[in-house]
Scaffold this active site. Structure first.
Site, PDB file in Angstrom:
ATOM      1  N   LYS A   1      39.002  34.672  44.329  1.00  0.00           N
ATOM      2  CA  LYS A   1      38.634  36.091  44.173  1.00  0.00           C
ATOM      3  C   LYS A   1      37.136  36.225  43.918  1.00  0.00           C
ATOM      4  O   LYS A   1      36.552  37.278  44.174  1.00  0.00           O
ATOM      5  CB  LYS A   1      39.410  36.726  43.014  1.00  0.00           C
ATOM      6  CG  LYS A   1      40.876  36.990  43.347  1.00  0.00           C
ATOM      7  CD  LYS A   1      41.557  37.800  42.259  1.00  0.00           C
ATOM      8  CE  LYS A   1      43.000  38.139  42.617  1.00  0.00           C
ATOM      9  NZ  LYS A   1      43.939  37.012  42.463  1.00  0.00           N
TER      10      LYS A   1
ATOM     11  N   HIS B   1      39.218  40.968  44.621  1.00  0.00           N
ATOM     12  CA  HIS B   1      40.641  41.112  44.304  1.00  0.00           C
ATOM     13  C   HIS B   1      41.245  42.087  45.319  1.00  0.00           C
ATOM     14  O   HIS B   1      41.008  43.288  45.252  1.00  0.00           O
ATOM     15  CB  HIS B   1      40.824  41.631  42.878  1.00  0.00           C
ATOM     16  CG  HIS B   1      42.250  41.573  42.421  1.00  0.00           C
ATOM     17  ND1 HIS B   1      43.311  41.398  43.298  1.00  0.00           N
ATOM     18  CD2 HIS B   1      42.798  41.660  41.187  1.00  0.00           C
ATOM     19  CE1 HIS B   1      44.449  41.381  42.609  1.00  0.00           C
ATOM     20  NE2 HIS B   1      44.175  41.533  41.333  1.00  0.00           N
TER      21      HIS B   1
ATOM     22  N   HIS C   1      45.351  33.141  39.866  1.00  0.00           N
ATOM     23  CA  HIS C   1      45.231  34.595  39.970  1.00  0.00           C
ATOM     24  C   HIS C   1      43.775  34.954  39.632  1.00  0.00           C
ATOM     25  O   HIS C   1      43.170  35.747  40.327  1.00  0.00           O
ATOM     26  CB  HIS C   1      46.231  35.277  39.039  1.00  0.00           C
ATOM     27  CG  HIS C   1      46.305  36.757  39.250  1.00  0.00           C
ATOM     28  ND1 HIS C   1      46.550  37.315  40.476  1.00  0.00           N
ATOM     29  CD2 HIS C   1      46.142  37.797  38.396  1.00  0.00           C
ATOM     30  CE1 HIS C   1      46.547  38.643  40.362  1.00  0.00           C
ATOM     31  NE2 HIS C   1      46.289  38.969  39.120  1.00  0.00           N
TER      32      HIS C   1
ATOM     33  N   CYS D   1      49.716  43.721  42.078  1.00  0.00           N
ATOM     34  CA  CYS D   1      48.893  42.613  42.562  1.00  0.00           C
ATOM     35  C   CYS D   1      49.695  41.372  42.926  1.00  0.00           C
ATOM     36  O   CYS D   1      49.126  40.378  43.376  1.00  0.00           O
ATOM     37  CB  CYS D   1      47.811  42.295  41.539  1.00  0.00           C
ATOM     38  SG  CYS D   1      46.789  43.755  41.255  1.00  0.00           S
TER      39      CYS D   1
ATOM     40  N   GLU E   1      45.994  32.961  31.760  1.00  0.00           N
ATOM     41  CA  GLU E   1      46.425  32.086  32.859  1.00  0.00           C
ATOM     42  C   GLU E   1      46.191  30.622  32.517  1.00  0.00           C
ATOM     43  O   GLU E   1      47.034  29.769  32.824  1.00  0.00           O
ATOM     44  CB  GLU E   1      45.691  32.467  34.160  1.00  0.00           C
ATOM     45  CG  GLU E   1      46.189  31.674  35.360  1.00  0.00           C
ATOM     46  CD  GLU E   1      45.736  32.240  36.698  1.00  0.00           C
ATOM     47  OE1 GLU E   1      44.860  33.136  36.711  1.00  0.00           O
ATOM     48  OE2 GLU E   1      46.276  31.790  37.724  1.00  0.00           O
TER      49      GLU E   1
ATOM     50  N   PHE F   1      49.928  43.801  37.066  1.00  0.00           N
ATOM     51  CA  PHE F   1      50.101  44.800  36.018  1.00  0.00           C
ATOM     52  C   PHE F   1      51.593  45.141  35.957  1.00  0.00           C
ATOM     53  O   PHE F   1      52.259  45.250  36.990  1.00  0.00           O
ATOM     54  CB  PHE F   1      49.334  46.075  36.378  1.00  0.00           C
ATOM     55  CG  PHE F   1      47.909  46.097  35.887  1.00  0.00           C
ATOM     56  CD1 PHE F   1      47.364  45.041  35.171  1.00  0.00           C
ATOM     57  CD2 PHE F   1      47.107  47.210  36.136  1.00  0.00           C
ATOM     58  CE1 PHE F   1      46.053  45.086  34.723  1.00  0.00           C
ATOM     59  CE2 PHE F   1      45.789  47.260  35.694  1.00  0.00           C
ATOM     60  CZ  PHE F   1      45.266  46.197  34.985  1.00  0.00           C
TER      61      PHE F   1
END
Lengths: 404, 88
Positions: A326, A331, A294, A162, A305, A390
């Site tokens: 998002k 996403h 994010h 991502c 975050e 990830f």
């Protein structure tokens, strides 16, 4: 080192098929999330996503072209056409030799794979379309953009889950800044809204069933999206010399690895990437007015975050506007950082901060100004865009408003 | 059938915790046995496969869902209910 500016921007997302449509929807706080339309959708337990419904490859490409282009590449090409046209740059002759192409994509052409697997495994066919291989390559967007526009310099794809887009844009920025390329076409693309990918994400059990609600206490996870955004980056002097539109300045890029868990994020790793981006930009934390987070809407990301933002910005975190777009475009995985940089550039140019929509309930663990539900007017000097992946690969961009 | 449900769940949890089934007590929580968040997701998958059921479990907030994972016994109870609902 050279200053690097953005002179063209193109976007395809669930919010629209041009940068202007994408940004207008962000300002309006409009959601692009809806019921998924795909074969076998009834076999999915999560049936929502942010599909770029208005984007139809058939409207833009011939049948013979489509045979070679996965949907991710189709969207990347459309966004690149828009960006290059806005920039007004020509890559003819010598100019093309010094032009780089760097595109981020997390997955290979999943629609292509899904279709071919369906043919051989489900329908029992013994042959697939002859161009499955060139169509599914993760480097398909990069190759096709370079071919279409005659970009003959350094060209490669970046795949860091991502964070792919931010890593791609960051590397393109560093190349142009350092003089390793004179211009770059960069960004990201992803088209993951196919049955096999949705099944795989279902398995992780981090998907929301109704809406993506980043930072809201009642959030239940992420919503998948698709899209592409492409930018033209060039040195400030070159852009000014040819009278190009200057949309924003890319000021800094920071990377880090958590070296921790394959799925759980780390506040320490994320904060290090943010600090690295600020340092690279030579910008004090206090100059940043807005962070495009994010903000996936999972319990773990949003909490971590916010902790990382506090660690990187200290007391200034309380004055930052932090939103997750998002909530609107979903996403977009490897394309996420790119469609989000478009939001950041729009915010810098127009002084309108895109909101975090679907926000219903404050979460004490995410107690920052998340610009809930409605866009806000604010003049910005600089902004940040976060991408965390990830596997702990973090990439953060810092952009500055260009004042000519 | 019920004992079979418990036996199978113990086996699944033990496999995730890398311990022998004898060490899994009904009152233990997966966490106490050393099953982390990823392990829990895998265990739920194994349970769904073993009993051919669908388990309502969201890894975002494992403790607040409709499926009680606070102990091995609670998991077994939940699975029995789901079997009755989905296959009854």
């Amino acid at each position: 080192m050279r200053r690097v500016v953005v002179t063209g921007m193109g976007v395809v997302s669930a919010l629209g098929s041009t940068a202007a449509e994408h940004c207008a929807a962000l300002e309006a706080g409009r959601s692009g999330v809806g019921e998924l339309e795909m074969p076998d959708v009834e076999r999915l337990s999560v049936r929502i996503g942010a599909q770029a419904r208005e984007f139809r490859g058939e409207d833009r490409f011939s049948r013979s072209e489509l045979a070679l282009l996965d949907r991710a590449t189709q969207m990347a090409l459309a966004a690149a056409d828009e960006a290059v046209a806005q920039s007004g740059v020509s890559f003819a002759g010598e100019a093309g030799l010094r032009a780089a192409t760097v595109i981020g994509t997390a997955l290979t052409g999943m629609g292509t794979i899904d279709e071919a697997y369906r043919a051989v495994f489900q329908e029992g066919k013994n042959r697939v379309h002859p161009f499955v291989v060139p169509r599914l390559m993760v480097s398909g967007p990069t190759s096709n953009i370079s071919m279409r526009h005659g970009l003959r310099g350094p060209a490669w794809s970046v795949s860091t889950a991502c964070s792919s887009s931010n890593h791609a844009i960051g590397q393109a920025f560093h190349m142009v800044r350092a003089g390793m390329a004179d211009i770059a076409v960069t960004g990201g693309a992803e088209a993951p809204l196919v049955f096999g990918v949705m099944k795989a994400w279902e398995g992780l059990r981090v998907m929301a069933r109704d809406a993506c609600r980043p930072f809201s206490r009642n959030r239940t996870g992420m919503v998948q999206g698709e899209g592409a955004a492409i930018f033209v980056l060039e040195p400030l002097e070159a852009a000014q010399a040819r009278g190009a539109p200057i949309l924003a300045e890319i000021a800094g890029f920071g990377m880090s690895a958590d070296a921790g868990d394959i799925v759980q994020p780390s506040a320490e790793g994320a904060a290090r990437a943010m600090r690295a981006a600020l340092e690279d930009a030579g910008i004090a934390p206090e100059e940043i007015g807005y962070v495009n987070a994010h903000g996936t809407g999972t319990a773990a990301n949003d909490r971590t975050e916010c902790e990382a933002l506090r660690a990187a910005f200290g007391a200034h975190a309380e004055r930052l506007m932090v939103s997750s777009t998002k909530s609107m475009h979903g996403h977009c995985l490897g394309g996420a950082g790119a469609v989000e940089l478009a939001a950041v550039i729009h915010a810098l140019r127009e002084g309108v901060i895109p909101p975090t929509i679907n926000f219903e309930e404050p979460d004490p663990e995410c107690a920052l100004d998340v610009v809930p539900n409605e866009a806000r007017r604010a003049e910005l000097r600089a902004a940040m865009s976060n991408s965390f992946a990830f596997g702990g690969l973090n990439a953060v961009l810092v952009a500055r408003r260009f004042e000519g | 059938m019920s004992d079979e449900v418990m036996r199978k769940i113990v086996e699944i949890i033990a496999a995730q915790a890398l311990i022998s089934p004898e060490e899994v007590k009904p009152e233990s929580s997966p966490e106490e046995l050393g099953v982390d968040s990823l392990g829990l997701v895998e265990a739920v998958f194994a349970i769904e496969e073993a009993f051919d059921i669908s388990v309502p479990f969201n890894a975002n907030d494992p403790t607040s869902g409709e499926f009680d994972i606070s102990s091995v016994e609670k998991i077994a109870q939940g699975v029995r209910t789901l079997i009755a609902q989905q296959k009854g």
